[in-house]
Design a protein around this motif. Structure first.
Motif, PDB file in Angstrom:
ATOM      1  N   PRO A   1       6.872  13.263  -4.243  1.00  0.00           N
ATOM      2  CA  PRO A   1       5.887  14.175  -4.808  1.00  0.00           C
ATOM      3  C   PRO A   1       6.364  15.628  -4.698  1.00  0.00           C
ATOM      4  N   LEU A   2       5.962  16.474  -5.646  1.00  0.00           N
ATOM      5  CA  LEU A   2       6.330  17.887  -5.593  1.00  0.00           C
ATOM      6  C   LEU A   2       5.776  18.463  -4.296  1.00  0.00           C
ATOM      7  N   LYS A   3       6.647  19.035  -3.501  1.00  0.00           N
ATOM      8  CA  LYS A   3       6.224  19.382  -2.138  1.00  0.00           C
ATOM      9  C   LYS A   3       5.324  20.618  -2.112  1.00  0.00           C
ATOM     10  N   GLY A   4       4.444  20.615  -1.118  1.00  0.00           N
ATOM     11  CA  GLY A   4       3.525  21.735  -0.936  1.00  0.00           C
ATOM     12  C   GLY A   4       2.395  21.766  -1.943  1.00  0.00           C
ATOM     13  N   ARG A   5       2.235  20.690  -2.713  1.00  0.00           N
ATOM     14  CA  ARG A   5       1.156  20.570  -3.692  1.00  0.00           C
ATOM     15  C   ARG A   5       0.561  19.163  -3.613  1.00  0.00           C
ATOM     16  N   LEU A   6      -0.743  19.050  -3.895  1.00  0.00           N
ATOM     17  CA  LEU A   6      -1.365  17.727  -3.955  1.00  0.00           C
ATOM     18  C   LEU A   6      -1.045  17.132  -5.329  1.00  0.00           C
ATOM     19  N   ASN A   7      -0.262  16.080  -5.343  1.00  0.00           N
ATOM     20  CA  ASN A   7       0.177  15.474  -6.606  1.00  0.00           C
ATOM     21  C   ASN A   7      -0.819  14.405  -7.062  1.00  0.00           C
ATOM     22  N   VAL A   8      -1.271  14.502  -8.307  1.00  0.00           N
ATOM     23  CA  VAL A   8      -2.186  13.511  -8.883  1.00  0.00           C
ATOM     24  C   VAL A   8      -1.540  12.956 -10.154  1.00  0.00           C
ATOM     25  N   VAL A   9      -1.368  11.641 -10.185  1.00  0.00           N
ATOM     26  CA  VAL A   9      -0.702  10.990 -11.315  1.00  0.00           C
ATOM     27  C   VAL A   9      -1.723  10.150 -12.066  1.00  0.00           C
ATOM     28  N   ILE A  10      -1.725  10.293 -13.390  1.00  0.00           N
ATOM     29  CA  ILE A  10      -2.684   9.588 -14.232  1.00  0.00           C
ATOM     30  C   ILE A  10      -2.017   8.433 -14.968  1.00  0.00           C
ATOM     31  N   SER A  11      -2.666   7.289 -14.869  1.00  0.00           N
ATOM     32  CA  SER A  11      -2.223   6.141 -15.655  1.00  0.00           C
ATOM     33  C   SER A  11      -3.424   5.262 -15.927  1.00  0.00           C
ATOM     34  N   ARG A  12      -3.528   4.765 -17.157  1.00  0.00           N
ATOM     35  CA  ARG A  12      -4.664   3.894 -17.479  1.00  0.00           C
ATOM     36  C   ARG A  12      -4.627   2.614 -16.658  1.00  0.00           C
ATOM     37  N   SER A  13      -3.471   2.277 -16.081  1.00  0.00           N
ATOM     38  CA  SER A  13      -3.398   1.048 -15.284  1.00  0.00           C
ATOM     39  C   SER A  13      -3.950   1.242 -13.872  1.00  0.00           C
ATOM     40  N   PHE A  14      -4.351   2.476 -13.507  1.00  0.00           N
ATOM     41  CA  PHE A  14      -4.988   2.682 -12.211  1.00  0.00           C
ATOM     42  C   PHE A  14      -6.488   2.548 -12.381  1.00  0.00           C
ATOM     43  N   ALA A  15      -7.029   1.384 -12.009  1.00  0.00           N
ATOM     44  CA  ALA A  15      -8.444   1.119 -12.262  1.00  0.00           C
ATOM     45  C   ALA A  15      -9.348   1.735 -11.199  1.00  0.00           C
ATOM     46  N   ALA A  16      -8.959   1.632  -9.929  1.00  0.00           N
ATOM     47  CA  ALA A  16      -9.814   2.084  -8.825  1.00  0.00           C
ATOM     48  C   ALA A  16      -9.994   3.602  -8.865  1.00  0.00           C
ATOM     49  N   PRO A  17     -11.121   4.087  -8.301  1.00  0.00           N
ATOM     50  CA  PRO A  17     -11.299   5.536  -8.230  1.00  0.00           C
ATOM     51  C   PRO A  17     -10.192   6.159  -7.370  1.00  0.00           C
ATOM     52  N   PRO A  18      -9.862   7.426  -7.641  1.00  0.00           N
ATOM     53  CA  PRO A  18      -8.768   8.056  -6.902  1.00  0.00           C
ATOM     54  C   PRO A  18      -9.077   8.128  -5.405  1.00  0.00           C
ATOM     55  N   THR A  19      -8.085   7.882  -4.592  1.00  0.00           N
ATOM     56  CA  THR A  19      -8.218   8.064  -3.146  1.00  0.00           C
ATOM     57  C   THR A  19      -6.961   8.750  -2.646  1.00  0.00           C
ATOM     58  N   LEU A  20      -7.138   9.507  -1.569  1.00  0.00           N
ATOM     59  CA  LEU A  20      -5.996  10.170  -0.961  1.00  0.00           C
ATOM     60  C   LEU A  20      -5.088   9.110  -0.354  1.00  0.00           C
ATOM     61  N   PRO A  21      -3.801   9.148  -0.643  1.00  0.00           N
ATOM     62  CA  PRO A  21      -2.905   8.141  -0.053  1.00  0.00           C
ATOM     63  C   PRO A  21      -2.777   8.355   1.453  1.00  0.00           C
ATOM     64  N   GLN A  22      -2.330   7.320   2.155  1.00  0.00           N
ATOM     65  CA  GLN A  22      -2.115   7.408   3.610  1.00  0.00           C
ATOM     66  C   GLN A  22      -1.202   8.581   3.938  1.00  0.00           C
ATOM     67  N   ASN A  23      -0.168   8.737   3.155  1.00  0.00           N
ATOM     68  CA  ASN A  23       0.813   9.778   3.426  1.00  0.00           C
ATOM     69  C   ASN A  23       1.057  10.575   2.147  1.00  0.00           C
ATOM     70  N   ALA A  24       0.329  11.703   2.036  1.00  0.00           N
ATOM     71  CA  ALA A  24       0.383  12.497   0.800  1.00  0.00           C
ATOM     72  C   ALA A  24       1.740  13.174   0.604  1.00  0.00           C
ATOM     73  N   ASP A  25       2.583  13.184   1.648  1.00  0.00           N
ATOM     74  CA  ASP A  25       3.924  13.744   1.482  1.00  0.00           C
ATOM     75  C   ASP A  25       4.864  12.758   0.801  1.00  0.00           C
ATOM     76  N   ALA A  26       4.462  11.496   0.772  1.00  0.00           N
ATOM     77  CA  ALA A  26       5.344  10.472   0.221  1.00  0.00           C
ATOM     78  C   ALA A  26       4.789   9.846  -1.049  1.00  0.00           C
ATOM     79  N   GLU A  27       3.468   9.923  -1.207  1.00  0.00           N
ATOM     80  CA  GLU A  27       2.838   9.229  -2.323  1.00  0.00           C
ATOM     81  C   GLU A  27       1.824  10.122  -3.013  1.00  0.00           C
ATOM     82  N   PRO A  28       1.713  10.022  -4.328  1.00  0.00           N
ATOM     83  CA  PRO A  28       0.706  10.811  -5.036  1.00  0.00           C
ATOM     84  C   PRO A  28      -0.656  10.113  -5.012  1.00  0.00           C
TER      85      PRO A  28
END
Ligand code: FOL
Length: 208
Positions: A71-98
């Motif tokens: 993920p772009l560092k120092g920013r909260l990365n949010v990725v959009i895809s129609r295949s993501f059905a569940a509501p957005p949740t903060l990942p366990q490790n926001a430094d590694a996953e959007p």
């Protein structure tokens, strides 16, 4: 409900070309990319760490970022895809996953809640074409446009024509002082040159 202000950030050729074959149309605009990174990281006045700005992007744009930079560092990365059905949740490790969201609307709802809690500063939409279009339909009011003044082959275009002159349709180009004030830095003014490519940093605002 407070509106969440969306700012689009993009670099585009004169005819609004932004991409080729799933990547940027050019290589080697290092200072331009450094501007993108700085401006998207810098918190607005009155927002303090540990708050972060957010960058919203489509899945193809995520794929286009070199793995070592995402993920772009120092920013909260949010990725959009129609295949993501569940509501957005903060990942366990926001430094590694959007954060993953099923639509731009879901992403904006998620970020609005975080912004109301002071956990998010500015929200930037960083592409690609489909996500920019959706953000404009949602009423995004600001575009940080890097106008690239050289022809590059492109297969993807930004859906809004911002003129070379002052009058884009319902949009106005702000002057350098306003760009500096908004970004919180002294942005290099006039035509920049990198590796023979000329470009200019601009800010456009919706006026209607
Ligand atoms: N806006 C502008 N002005 N220029 C761009 O190149 C741009 N690119 C995207 C969206 N808006 C833009 C989408 N593509 C990275 C790579 C591709 C990308 C966006 C970001 C990236 O790797 N960024 C790192 C900087 C890496 C470096 O220093 O070279 C980052 O930390 O932001």
């Amino acid at each position: 409900m407070l509106p969440l202000e969306l700012t689009l950030v993009l670099a585009a050729t004169r005819d609004m070309g932004i991409g080729l074959n799933g990547a940027l149309p050019w290589t080697g605009l290092k200072k331009e990319m450094a501007y993108f990174a700085r401006v998207t990281k810098r918190l607005p006045p009155h927002v303090q760490p540990p708050a972060l700005n957010a960058v919203i992007m489509g899945r193809k744009t995520w794929d286009s970022i070199p793995p070592r930079f995402r993920p772009l560092k120092g920013r909260l990365n949010v990725v959009i895809s129609r295949s993501f059905a569940a509501p957005p949740t903060l990942p366990q490790n926001a430094d590694a996953e959007p954060v993953r969201a099923g639509s731009l609307e879901q992403a904006v709802e998620f970020l609005r809640a975080k912004s109301e809690r002071g956990e998010v500063g500015r929200v930037f939409v960083i592409g690609g074409a489909q996500i920019y279009d959706a953000a404009l339909k949602l009423g995004a009011g600001r575009v940080l446009l890097t106008r690239v003044m050289r022809e590059f082959e492109c297969d993807t275009h930004f859906g809004l024509r911002l003129g070379e002159g002052e009058a884009g349709d319902g949009w106005v180009k702000r002057d350098k002082g306003e760009l500096d004030a908004w970004t919180g830095e002294e942005v290099p003014g006039g035509v920049q040159v990198e590796g023979g490519t000329e470009y200019e940093f601009q800010m456009w605002e919706r006026v209607d």
